[in-house]
Design a protein around this motif. Structure first.
Motif, PDB file in Angstrom:
ATOM      1  N   ARG A   1      31.501 -29.010 -19.908  1.00 34.28           N
ATOM      2  CA  ARG A   1      33.404 -28.619 -19.037  1.00 34.28           C
ATOM      3  C   ARG A   1      34.001 -28.652 -20.326  1.00 34.28           C
ATOM      4  NH1 ARG A   1      31.944 -25.030 -14.588  1.00 34.28           N
ATOM      5  NH2 ARG A   1      30.922 -26.218 -13.116  1.00 34.28           N
ATOM      6  N   GLY A   2      33.035 -28.817 -21.045  1.00 35.41           N
ATOM      7  CA  GLY A   2      34.052 -29.068 -22.542  1.00 35.41           C
ATOM      8  C   GLY A   2      34.879 -30.635 -22.703  1.00 35.41           C
ATOM      9  N   ASN A   3      34.362 -31.796 -21.891  1.00 39.57           N
ATOM     10  CA  ASN A   3      35.715 -32.873 -21.823  1.00 39.57           C
ATOM     11  C   ASN A   3      35.092 -33.452 -22.661  1.00 39.57           C
ATOM     12  OD1 ASN A   3      37.232 -31.718 -19.613  1.00 39.57           O
ATOM     13  ND2 ASN A   3      35.884 -32.572 -17.784  1.00 39.57           N
ATOM     14  N   PRO A   4      35.597 -34.503 -23.003  1.00 38.69           N
ATOM     15  CA  PRO A   4      35.489 -35.193 -24.500  1.00 38.69           C
ATOM     16  C   PRO A   4      34.355 -36.322 -23.173  1.00 38.69           C
ATOM     17  CG  PRO A   4      37.609 -35.114 -24.945  1.00 38.69           C
ATOM     18  CD  PRO A   4      37.427 -34.411 -23.988  1.00 38.69           C
ATOM     19  N   VAL A   5      33.046 -36.779 -24.175  1.00 36.79           N
ATOM     20  CA  VAL A   5      32.796 -38.360 -23.355  1.00 36.79           C
ATOM     21  C   VAL A   5      33.411 -39.656 -23.746  1.00 36.79           C
ATOM     22  CG1 VAL A   5      30.570 -36.493 -23.048  1.00 36.79           C
ATOM     23  CG2 VAL A   5      30.350 -37.914 -24.945  1.00 36.79           C
ATOM     24  N   THR A   6      32.936 -40.402 -22.479  1.00 36.37           N
ATOM     25  CA  THR A   6      32.752 -41.620 -22.946  1.00 36.37           C
ATOM     26  C   THR A   6      32.354 -42.578 -23.669  1.00 36.37           C
ATOM     27  OG1 THR A   6      31.736 -42.676 -21.372  1.00 36.37           O
ATOM     28  CG2 THR A   6      34.418 -41.643 -20.081  1.00 36.37           C
ATOM     29  N   PRO A   7      32.699 -43.058 -24.490  1.00 36.81           N
ATOM     30  CA  PRO A   7      32.204 -44.354 -26.085  1.00 36.81           C
ATOM     31  C   PRO A   7      31.239 -45.189 -24.795  1.00 36.81           C
ATOM     32  CG  PRO A   7      34.416 -44.736 -26.103  1.00 36.81           C
ATOM     33  CD  PRO A   7      33.831 -44.093 -24.671  1.00 36.81           C
ATOM     34  N   GLY A   8      29.882 -45.645 -25.657  1.00 38.73           N
ATOM     35  CA  GLY A   8      28.519 -46.301 -24.855  1.00 38.73           C
ATOM     36  C   GLY A   8      27.100 -45.410 -25.371  1.00 38.73           C
ATOM     37  N   SER A   9      26.257 -45.409 -24.915  1.00 43.36           N
ATOM     38  CA  SER A   9      24.927 -45.383 -25.678  1.00 43.36           C
ATOM     39  C   SER A   9      24.533 -44.004 -24.246  1.00 43.36           C
ATOM     40  CB  SER A   9      23.778 -46.200 -25.136  1.00 43.36           C
ATOM     41  OG  SER A   9      24.256 -47.211 -25.761  1.00 43.36           O
ATOM     42  N   TYR A  10      24.006 -42.971 -25.398  1.00 46.32           N
ATOM     43  CA  TYR A  10      23.608 -42.148 -24.957  1.00 46.32           C
ATOM     44  C   TYR A  10      21.912 -41.708 -25.428  1.00 46.32           C
ATOM     45  CZ  TYR A  10      28.202 -40.368 -23.621  1.00 46.32           C
ATOM     46  OH  TYR A  10      29.873 -41.098 -22.822  1.00 46.32           O
ATOM     47  N   ILE A  11      21.058 -40.683 -24.644  1.00 52.42           N
ATOM     48  CA  ILE A  11      19.937 -40.910 -24.417  1.00 52.42           C
ATOM     49  C   ILE A  11      19.576 -39.202 -24.676  1.00 52.42           C
ATOM     50  CG2 ILE A  11      17.528 -40.386 -24.085  1.00 52.42           C
ATOM     51  CD1 ILE A  11      18.203 -43.178 -24.575  1.00 52.42           C
ATOM     52  N   CYS A  12      18.837 -38.869 -25.707  1.00 55.12           N
ATOM     53  CA  CYS A  12      18.909 -37.203 -26.010  1.00 55.12           C
ATOM     54  C   CYS A  12      17.266 -36.910 -26.279  1.00 55.12           C
ATOM     55  CB  CYS A  12      19.872 -37.360 -27.642  1.00 55.12           C
ATOM     56  SG  CYS A  12      21.325 -38.027 -28.348  1.00 55.12           S
ATOM     57  N   HIS A  13      17.192 -35.572 -25.591  1.00 57.35           N
ATOM     58  CA  HIS A  13      15.822 -35.170 -25.418  1.00 57.35           C
ATOM     59  C   HIS A  13      15.651 -33.892 -26.611  1.00 57.35           C
ATOM     60  CE1 HIS A  13      14.109 -37.206 -21.467  1.00 57.35           C
ATOM     61  NE2 HIS A  13      14.066 -38.254 -22.121  1.00 57.35           N
ATOM     62  N   LEU A  14      14.636 -33.841 -27.215  1.00 55.71           N
ATOM     63  CA  LEU A  14      14.572 -32.648 -28.433  1.00 55.71           C
ATOM     64  C   LEU A  14      13.289 -32.073 -27.491  1.00 55.71           C
ATOM     65  CD1 LEU A  14      14.981 -30.652 -30.860  1.00 55.71           C
ATOM     66  CD2 LEU A  14      12.539 -31.771 -31.426  1.00 55.71           C
ATOM     67  N   GLU A  15      13.561 -30.977 -26.710  1.00 59.29           N
ATOM     68  CA  GLU A  15      12.744 -30.009 -26.289  1.00 59.29           C
ATOM     69  C   GLU A  15      11.743 -29.062 -26.884  1.00 59.29           C
ATOM     70  OE1 GLU A  15      11.683 -31.046 -21.734  1.00 59.29           O
ATOM     71  OE2 GLU A  15      14.031 -31.038 -21.732  1.00 59.29           O
ATOM     72  N   SER A  16       9.946 -29.009 -26.750  1.00 60.29           N
ATOM     73  CA  SER A  16      10.238 -27.523 -27.803  1.00 60.29           C
ATOM     74  C   SER A  16       8.691 -27.317 -27.164  1.00 60.29           C
ATOM     75  CB  SER A  16      10.137 -28.334 -29.634  1.00 60.29           C
ATOM     76  OG  SER A  16       9.396 -26.788 -29.668  1.00 60.29           O
ATOM     77  N   GLY A  17       8.608 -26.545 -26.512  1.00 56.75           N
ATOM     78  CA  GLY A  17       7.530 -25.916 -25.587  1.00 56.75           C
ATOM     79  C   GLY A  17       7.344 -27.397 -24.539  1.00 56.75           C
ATOM     80  N   LYS A  18       6.008 -28.183 -24.716  1.00 53.66           N
ATOM     81  CA  LYS A  18       6.024 -28.560 -23.846  1.00 53.66           C
ATOM     82  C   LYS A  18       6.132 -30.427 -24.420  1.00 53.66           C
ATOM     83  CE  LYS A  18       2.223 -26.552 -21.265  1.00 53.66           C
ATOM     84  NZ  LYS A  18       0.687 -26.139 -20.678  1.00 53.66           N
ATOM     85  N   LYS A  19       5.754 -29.778 -26.528  1.00 50.41           N
ATOM     86  CA  LYS A  19       6.903 -31.903 -27.068  1.00 50.41           C
ATOM     87  C   LYS A  19       7.855 -32.135 -26.729  1.00 50.41           C
ATOM     88  CE  LYS A  19       6.749 -32.606 -31.972  1.00 50.41           C
ATOM     89  NZ  LYS A  19       6.444 -32.286 -33.262  1.00 50.41           N
ATOM     90  N   LEU A  20       8.083 -33.382 -26.023  1.00 50.78           N
ATOM     91  CA  LEU A  20       9.363 -34.088 -25.943  1.00 50.78           C
ATOM     92  C   LEU A  20       9.082 -35.223 -26.822  1.00 50.78           C
ATOM     93  CD1 LEU A  20      11.294 -34.619 -24.589  1.00 50.78           C
ATOM     94  CD2 LEU A  20      10.166 -35.677 -22.849  1.00 50.78           C
TER      95      LEU A  20
END
Length: 649
Positions: free
Chosen positions: A622-641
C-alpha cells in the motif's frame, strides 16, 4: 494525531464512512446457481510461517509464583496480577510491542449481561486489572489504555450502571485506588456511525458474502497496540479465544444486534450463513485481519464447557493464564489444553493459511508450566456444528465424468492410483470455504456426472480410527486402495455437522491415500464432508481428529517448512534503513520476490520484469513504510524457490 505510517496494519486502506432455513435440497431438479467464493486454490494462499513463537502458560500452582496454590483455589487480585505478569514474561514480554506514549487497546469479551466477574462468560476483570498494571509499569506511567468491547446488546453503554460493563465488574475499576494513577478509559465499539472507519482487505478477504470491506470503530484503527484479552470457553465454533473474540469488533450500529441482524446501512449484517453454507469462520478471520492483533492474554481462570454461557453446571475451574504474540499459536495451545485438536477448529486453520500466525506444533514453544500439566478433557458444544470437528477442506479433483454409476471405473486402476496435483487430469490443490466439499459449485452445476476427490494424509502411528462422513448422493471412500465405505442411495446431513461415524478403519504409520468417489445423478447438491477421528464412545467428546494426523496433497514438505537457504539470491544492504536491492542468477529473470514479516504475513510482492535485480523501497504493497525487524524474502521462478532473511533497522 499519530503518524499512521507507523501502524502495523499495513495491508489495509483507511477512509471514513460517510453514509452508508436450512437449504432445501431438490434431488429432482437440475437447476443450479453458482455461489461466489466457494473455493480457492491453495496456491492463492501465499502466507508462510517463518519463525518459531513462544506461548506463556502459568497456572496458579506454577512453582515460579511467589505463593503457588491449587488450581481449584479462589484467587485474589494480587495472585492473578502475578500470574499475568509471569505469563507475559514467559511469552517474551512487551519489548518491541509497546512503547512509552502508546495508546493500548485491550479488547475484552463481554457476553453475559448478568454474569459477574469470574463466572466464565465474560473476561475476568481481575485479569484486565492485572494486565493494566503490568502495562503501566512497563511504560513507567506514560501510556493510555482503552478497554474496548462491542457487545451484542443494543445501547450497552459502558457508562450505564445497568450494563454488562457494570454487572461484570468493569465499572468498579474506576474506583480502584490501585488504578488511580493509570490513564484508562472504556470504549464502546458499537458507537455511532460517524465514529467508524471502513477497512478494505482486498484479495486477503475470505468471506465472499461480506465482500472485501469491513467497518470498525475508529479507535481500533487508531490504537498503537491492540491486545486481545479473551475468556477461554467452548463455543459453537469449537472454542472462543483470541481469534473468535474479534466478532465483538463488528459495530452493532452498523451490522445490527446481534451483529447478524443488519441495519439500514448494512441490511445483510455480519453474514454467518447463506443457504446451507457457513461463513462464520471467514467473518472471524477477516475481522482478525482487520484488528491485526499484537499480543494476547487469555483468561482461563474459569472456563465454560458445552456452551458459551453459564447454565449452572458447565463451569470448569482451570486457574490458568496464557499469553503470546501470535494469536493463532495461542489458540492452538488453548485448544489442546481443553483436550481438543486445533486442526478441528476452522478459524484457527484458516487464520494460519492467510498468515495471521502458526498452527504448526513444531514451531510453538510453551514456556512456563508444561502443557500436559494443565490439559484436561472438556465437554464439546452439543450443537451439531461444535461437536464433530472439521472436515478436511483441501482436495485435488478429477474431471467430471459423464455417467451416474458408482460401480463404473472412470479412471483406470482407480482403487490403487496415487494422484498428484496438476498431473494426469487432476486439479491443483483446492481449498473449500466450508466443511462441505461443494462439488456442484466446483464443476459449475454439471449434471449426471461422477467425480473423484483425492488427498494423502500422514499418521504418527498405525492405529484404529473412526471415519466420519456425510454426503448427499451415492458415494464411496477408498482408503489405501480398499473400499471402506459405500452408499448408493440418497441421504442428507445437517448444515451443522460433517455427517456421522460410518466405519472403523485402520490407518497406517506414515503416508496413507484417501479418495472419495461421488455421483451427481439428480442435478442438485452432491457435496461431501470427511474427517478421520480418534475412537470415542462418549458422545460428549465425539469427533476429535486423530492427534498428529495431517492431510496433504503432493509432497508432505510444506512451503513454510523449507529451510532459509539461498545460493544466488542476495540482498544488499541488510540491515537496511531506506532501501535494499535483491539480486539473483540471470536464469531467474522471470521471477518474483515476495516479502513476509516474521509472523508470515505477506508485505509486498515484486516482479523482476526481465531483470536480475529488484530494488525495494521498504514499503508494503500500500506504500506504507514497514516497521524495523526481520523479514523473510522468497524468490520464486517456475517451481524453484529460494529464501533469505533480511533486517530493517
Amino acid at each position: 494525531m499519530k503518524n499512521l505510517n507507523l501502524k502495523k496494519k499495513q495491508s489495509i486502506f483507511f477512509f471514513a464512512i460517510l453514509a452508508i432455513g436450512l437449504f432445501s435440497l431438490d434431488f429432482i431438479t437440475a437447476n443450479f446457481e453458482a455461489s461466489d467464493g466457494t473455493y480457492r486454490y491453495e496456491s492463492e494462499f501465499d502466507a508462510i510461517t517463518a519463525a518459531t513463537v513462544s506461548v506463556g502458560l502459568v497456572p496458579s500452582d506454577y512453582d515460579s509464583l511467589s505463593n503457588p496454590v491449587s488450581r481449584s483455589a479462589n484467587l485474589s487480585n494480587a495472585q492473578v496480577e502475578e500470574m499475568v505478569t509471569l505469563a507475559v514474561e514467559e511469552a517474551g514480554g512487551f519489548d518491541g510491542i509497546i512503547s512509552k506514549g502508546d495508546v493500548v487497546m485491550l479488547k475484552v469479551n463481554l457476553v453475559g449481561s448478568n454474569s459477574p466477574s469470574g463466572e466464565g462468560e465474560n473476561t475476568d476483570v481481575r485479569v484486565v486489572r492485572g494486565l493494566m498494571k503490568v502495562i503501566d509499569k512497563y511504560c513507567e506511567g506514560d501510556v493510555s489504555i482503552q478497554i474496548a468491547e462491542g457487545t451484542a446488546r443494543t445501547n450497552d453503554d459502558p457508562n450505564s450502571s445497568s450494563s454488562v460493563w457494570a454487572n461484570s465488574g468493569y465499572r468498579n475499576l474506576l474506583n480502584d485506588s490501585e488504578l488511580s494513577d493509570i490513564n484508562f478509559s472504556f470504549v464502546n465499539l458499537n458507537q455511532s456511525t460517524n465514529e467508524l472507519v471502513e477497512i478494505d482487505l482486498g484479495s486477503e478477504a475470505t468471506s465472499a458474502p461480506q465482500g472485501t470491506k469491513y467497518s470498525v470503530h475508529m479507535s481500533e484503527y487508531m490504537a498503537d497496540v491492540y491486545i486481545a484479552v479473551p475468556v477461554l470457553k467452548i463455543h459453537d465454533t469449537g472454542i472462543t479465544n483470541a481469534l473468535k473474540l474479534q466478532i465483538g469488533t463488528a459495530p452493532g450500529c452498523y451490522y445490527g444486534y446481534n451483529k447478524t441482524k443488519g441495519t439500514a446501512l448494512c441490511p445483510q449484517g455480519l453474514v454467518h450463513d447463506v443457504a446451507h453454507r457457513r461463513w462464520t469462520t471467514e467473518a472471524i478471520v477477516d475481522l482478525c485481519n482487520v484488528a491485526d492483533i499484537d499480543f494476547v492474554v487469555v483468561d482461563a481462570l474459569m472456563i465454560l464447557e458445552s456452551y458459551k454461557t453459564y447454565n449452572g453446571g458447565n463451569q470448569v475451574k482451570m486457574n490458568t493464564i496464557m499469553a503470546g504474540v501470535d494469536p493463532v499459536a495461542v489458540d492452538h495451545i488453548a485448544t489442546k489444553m481443553l483436550g481438543l485438536n486445533p486442526d478441528d477448529i476452522a478459524h484457527i486453520t484458516l487464520a494460519e493459511k492467510i498468515g495471521l500466525g502458526t498452527n504448526n506444533p513444531d514451531k510453538i514453544y510453551v514456556h512456563g508450566a508444561p502443557l500436559e500439566n494443565v490439559m484436561r478433557k472438556v465437554k464439546k458444544n452439543q450443537a451439531e456444528n461444535g461437536k464433530f470437528g472439521q472436515s478436511n477442506r483441501t482436495w485435488i479433483l478429477s474431471e467430471a465424468f459423464e455417467g451416474n454409476n458408482l460401480e463404473t471405473n472412470f479412471i483406470t486402476n482407480e482403487a490403487s492410483l496415487k494422484a498428484e496435483p496438476g498431473k494426469d487430469g487432476w486439479s491443483e490443490a483446492v481449498y473449500f470455504f466450508d466443511d462441505r466439499i461443494d462439488l456442484a459449485n466446483y464443476y459449475n452445476g454439471a449434471n449426471n456426472v461422477v467425480s473423484y476427490a483425492y488427498t494423502n494424509f500422514s499418521s504418527p502411528e498405525t492405529k484404529t480410527a473412526e471415519l466420519w462422513f456425510g454426503k448427499q448422493e451415492a458415494a464411496m471412500v477408498y482408503l489405501n486402495g480398499e473400499v471402506v465405505y459405500k452408499s448408493t442411495g440418497l441421504s442428507s446431513y445437517n448444515d451443522d455437522d460433517i455427517g456421522s461415524k460410518v466405519a472403523n478403519i485402520t490407518i497406517l504409520e506414515g503416508e496413507n491415500s484417501l479418495m472419495v468417489k461421488a455421483v451427481n445423478k439428480y442435478g442438485g447438491d452432491f457435496s461431501f464432508a470427511l474427517n478421520i477421528c480418534e475412537p470415542e464412545t462418549n458422545p460428549l467428546y465425539y469427533g476429535n481428529r486423530v492427534d498428529g494426523l495431517k492431510f496433504y496433497q503432493g509432497s508432505l514438505t510444506a512451503k513454510n517448512e523449507i529451510e532459509l537457504t539461498s545460493s544466488s539470491f542476495k540482498c544488499y544492504p541488510s540491515p537496511a534503513n531506506t532501501q535494499t536491492t535483491f539480486s539473483f542468477d540471470e536464469n531467474n529473470i522471470e521471477a518474483t520476490v515476495t516479502i513476509y514479516d516474521i509472523k508470515g504475513r505477506r508485505i509486498n510482492k515484486l516482479d523482476a520484469k526481465g531483470q536480475n535485480k529488484i530494488q525495494w523501497d521498504l514499503c508494503d504493497f500500500r506504500g506504507n513504510p514497514v516497521t524495523p525487524g526481520s523479514y523473510i524474502c522468497h524468490l520464486e521462478s517456475g517451481k524453484k524457490l529460494e529464501q533469505l532473511k533480511m533486517l530493517i533497522k
